[in-house]
Design a protein around this motif. Structure first.
Motif, short mmCIF file in Angstrom:
data_model
loop_
_atom_site.label_atom_id
_atom_site.label_comp_id
_atom_site.label_asym_id
_atom_site.label_seq_id
_atom_site.Cartn_x
_atom_site.Cartn_y
_atom_site.Cartn_z
N ALA A 50 46.84 41.90 53.18
CA ALA A 50 45.93 41.37 52.26
C ALA A 50 45.55 42.48 51.25
O ALA A 50 45.62 42.57 50.18
CB ALA A 50 44.79 40.50 52.60
N GLU A 51 45.02 43.60 52.07
CA GLU A 51 44.41 45.01 51.51
C GLU A 51 45.47 45.47 50.42
O GLU A 51 45.36 45.70 49.34
CB GLU A 51 43.75 45.81 52.32
N THR A 52 46.63 45.51 50.86
CA THR A 52 47.94 46.30 50.12
C THR A 52 48.27 45.31 49.15
O THR A 52 48.41 45.71 47.97
CB THR A 52 49.05 46.40 51.13
N ALA A 53 48.53 44.04 49.43
CA ALA A 53 48.92 43.07 48.22
C ALA A 53 47.93 42.91 47.16
O ALA A 53 48.29 42.58 46.22
CB ALA A 53 49.35 41.78 49.12
N LEU A 54 46.64 42.92 47.65
CA LEU A 54 45.56 42.58 46.55
C LEU A 54 45.11 43.79 46.13
O LEU A 54 43.93 43.69 45.17
CB LEU A 54 44.62 41.81 47.15
N LYS A 75 44.19 43.94 38.19
CA LYS A 75 43.44 43.24 39.51
C LYS A 75 44.28 41.85 39.56
O LYS A 75 44.73 41.33 38.68
CB LYS A 75 42.35 42.91 39.33
N ARG A 76 44.22 41.48 40.89
CA ARG A 76 44.74 40.19 41.22
C ARG A 76 43.45 39.32 41.62
O ARG A 76 42.72 39.58 42.54
CB ARG A 76 45.61 40.15 42.51
N GLU A 77 43.31 38.15 40.80
CA GLU A 77 42.23 37.28 40.83
C GLU A 77 42.60 36.16 41.47
O GLU A 77 43.62 35.60 41.24
CB GLU A 77 41.54 37.04 39.53
N PRO A 78 41.81 35.33 42.35
CA PRO A 78 42.14 34.09 42.97
C PRO A 78 42.32 32.99 41.92
O PRO A 78 41.48 33.17 40.62
CB PRO A 78 40.86 33.76 44.02
N LEU A 79 43.24 32.02 42.19
CA LEU A 79 43.63 30.97 41.37
C LEU A 79 42.42 30.28 41.31
O LEU A 79 42.04 29.28 40.18
CB LEU A 79 44.68 30.25 41.66
N THR A 97 47.57 34.14 43.08
CA THR A 97 46.42 34.99 42.23
C THR A 97 46.93 35.12 40.80
O THR A 97 48.16 34.70 40.51
CB THR A 97 46.31 36.28 42.78
N ARG A 98 45.96 35.22 39.95
CA ARG A 98 46.45 35.45 38.54
C ARG A 98 46.17 37.16 38.31
O ARG A 98 45.31 37.83 38.83
CB ARG A 98 45.74 34.74 37.84
N PRO A 99 47.05 37.72 37.40
CA PRO A 99 46.75 39.19 36.85
C PRO A 99 45.62 39.05 35.92
O PRO A 99 45.53 38.27 35.19
CB PRO A 99 48.06 39.58 36.45
N LYS A 100 44.97 40.41 35.86
CA LYS A 100 43.56 40.51 35.20
C LYS A 100 43.81 41.96 34.81
O LYS A 100 43.60 42.56 35.67
CB LYS A 100 42.24 39.93 35.87
N SER A 101 43.99 42.36 33.67
CA SER A 101 43.93 43.67 33.14
C SER A 101 42.61 44.12 32.74
O SER A 101 41.73 43.59 31.90
CB SER A 101 44.84 43.66 32.05
N TYR A 102 42.44 45.38 33.09
CA TYR A 102 41.19 46.21 32.67
C TYR A 102 41.52 47.32 31.86
O TYR A 102 42.47 48.36 32.36
CB TYR A 102 40.45 46.51 33.67
N HIS A 103 40.91 47.45 30.52
CA HIS A 103 41.47 48.55 29.71
C HIS A 103 40.22 49.05 29.34
O HIS A 103 39.36 48.56 27.95
CB HIS A 103 42.30 48.13 28.69
N LEU A 104 39.43 50.35 29.98
CA LEU A 104 38.23 50.56 29.73
C LEU A 104 38.18 51.83 28.89
O LEU A 104 38.88 52.75 29.59
CB LEU A 104 37.60 50.67 31.00
N ARG A 105 37.61 52.07 28.04
CA ARG A 105 37.58 53.29 27.11
C ARG A 105 36.30 53.91 27.34
O ARG A 105 35.21 53.28 26.95
CB ARG A 105 37.88 53.03 25.56
N ASP A 106 36.28 55.31 27.40
CA ASP A 106 35.21 55.92 27.74
C ASP A 106 34.81 56.56 26.24
O ASP A 106 35.71 57.69 25.66
CB ASP A 106 35.36 57.17 28.52
#
Length: 462
Positions: free
Chosen positions: A99-103, A120-124, A451-460
């Motif tokens: 799980a740690e590796t897969a998630l 990230k992989r979010e739970p369904l 799970t579902r994919p969730k993208s993070y695009h964070l700009r500094d």
């Protein structure tokens, strides 16, 4: 409509267990509890989730002495085989450890200064598992364990034929102290199952069963956007090449065809043997099959119990009769008490002089019958292996690994085996093609499907 579910034992035809159906109100309440519990569970660290799942495993394994005869009464598997303890432990420990590796969040390799980017992989959310009777613990574990490890809640509807298995799961999770609402066993009929799917209240459904059942699941969930994992029918082939280790192939293919009275999703249902070794293979296969002892699964001498229901055994009788009418030759002719129409007790059978005009070579049998065909070369074998509406596994028997892989590339199947069969490797995805279904269990792919994919695009911009 009956308000209870009755489990009729194949051992003697008696009603072994009877349970009340959940009411629609109880089902809706379970869904609401699952939804609330899941929101908190998703915030629990993966290692902590794993501790609960390993506690569940310990509790389930501690019940094994009671589970083994219970399974014999429910679906007919002989007690000498000891239930499904080994596979349940292997799959649970592997998926918990993975799980740690897969998630783990995925970071794109192209670095962009001033940005933090990851996926990230979010739970369904709420996963609905509909489990079958033939391997009632293993098939349920395939989705329940990774679903919970991924941060989901799980509702289980188990097959009526193995009604008590769901209760065992519930008891094991309760003993492990899993937070209330995260897992719930529900006794439901087909109509209630369809209504729950149609409601859109569950986020994913994992179903193992017939092709017809899979179509009913898809129809019920239509328009809800509920994701589905479907493992359906199979007609798994084997191809035996001239350089094979013959004794090993015979012993393993006989076991692959007849273990669990042939009621295996990935059981061997048809064998194609190169002409150079065909006669020796058939002689050895027949001799090995004749060693089976069919009878009461509660007796330790029994190696093949009854089929789970009489209608399954009657289908095998029909396939055999049709094949014989069309020119097939039967080799076993074993005398078995109660082997007659309307009885779940049936002898294993090996057929030769078969072809693909016979249903026994193209339509799922899911019982103790296998056809063996002679082939001239790889091309003929591959064409016949692919001449099926199903594609779960295919096994190739040779001492040449590269040759086996090359043949496997041409076979329409979810898994290619070499020199083994009828096994689920938790490190590899369990999936099928064509009418066998869609989706996949086990491995990192199993986690992706839960799970579902969730993208993070964070700009500094500091």
């Amino acid at each position: 409509m009956s308000s209870t579910v009755k489990l009729k034992s194949p051992v003697d035809g008696s009603v072994y267990a009877e349970r009340p159906l959940a009411t629609d109100q109880q089902i809706n309440a379970a869904v609401e509890r699952a939804r609330r519990a899941q929101a908190d569970w998703a915030q629990v660290p993966i290692a902590e989730r794993g501790a609960y799942l390993l506690g569940f495993l310990d509790a389930l394994l501690a019940m094994n002495e009671e589970i083994v005869p219970e399974l014999a009464w429910q679906m007919g598997r002989p007690v000498r085989y000891g239930g499904e303890k080994g596979g349940v432990e292997e799959r649970t420990r592997y998926m918990v450890g993975l799980a740690e590796t897969a998630l783990k969040p995925f970071v794109p390799p192209d670095d962009r200064p001033g940005f933090r980017r990851y996926l990230k992989r979010e739970p369904l959310g709420v996963v609905f598992t509909i489990a079958p009777w033939n391997y009632p613990y293993l098939t349920a574990v395939n989705s329940i364990v990774p679903a919970l490890m991924a941060g989901n809640a799980v509702l289980l509807k188990h097959a009526a034929q193995t009604l008590l298995v769901g209760e065992r799961f519930q008891a094991a999770f309760d003993r492990a102290g899993l937070p209330k609402g995260l897992f719930e066993n529900l006794v439901m009929n087909h109509g209630q199952t369809e209504r729950l799917l149609a409601s859109g209240k569950v986020d994913h459904c994992n179903f193992t069963g017939s092709v017809g059942g899979g179509r009913a699941i898809e129809k019920a969930a239509a328009g809800t956007f509920t994701t589905l994992g479907l493992e359906l029918g199979g007609k798994d082939p084997a191809y035996v090449l001239p350089d094979v280790k013959l004794d090993h192939a015979i012993a393993n293919l006989v076991d692959g065809a007849f273990y669990n009275t042939g009621q295996c999703c990935c059981g061997i249902e048809r064998v194609y043997v190169h002409a150079d070794i065909y006669d020796d293979f058939v002689d050895g296969f027949v001799a090995e099959t004749k060693n089976y002892v069919v009878g009461d699964p509660l007796e330790t001498a029994t190696t093949m119990g009854p089929m789970a229901q009489t209608r399954f055994a009657d289908l095998i009788r029909e396939q055999k009769a049709e094949a014989l009418r069309k020119g097939a030759r039967a080799h076993i002719g074993m005398k078995v008490d109660n082997d007659r129409e309307g009885s779940p007790y049936i002898a294993p059978e090996v057929l030769t002089d078969v072809d693909h005009q016979m249903s026994v070579m193209r339509e799922e049998s899911f019982g103790p019958i296998v056809g063996i065909m002679k082939v001239r070369n790889d091309d003929e074998a591959v064409a016949l292996m692919n001449d099926s509406p199903y594609g779960l596994t295919a096994s190739i028997w040779t001492t040449d690994t590269d040759h086996a892989a090359a043949i496997g590339d041409r076979v329409e199947t979810g898994t290619v085996f070499m020199n083994r069969c009828d096994y689920v490797d938790p490190g590899l995805v369990w999936t099928g093609v064509k009418d066998t279904g869609k989706g996949g269990a086990m491995s990192v792919v199993g986690y992706e499907n839960l799970t579902r994919p969730k993208s993070y695009h964070l700009r500094d911009v500091s």
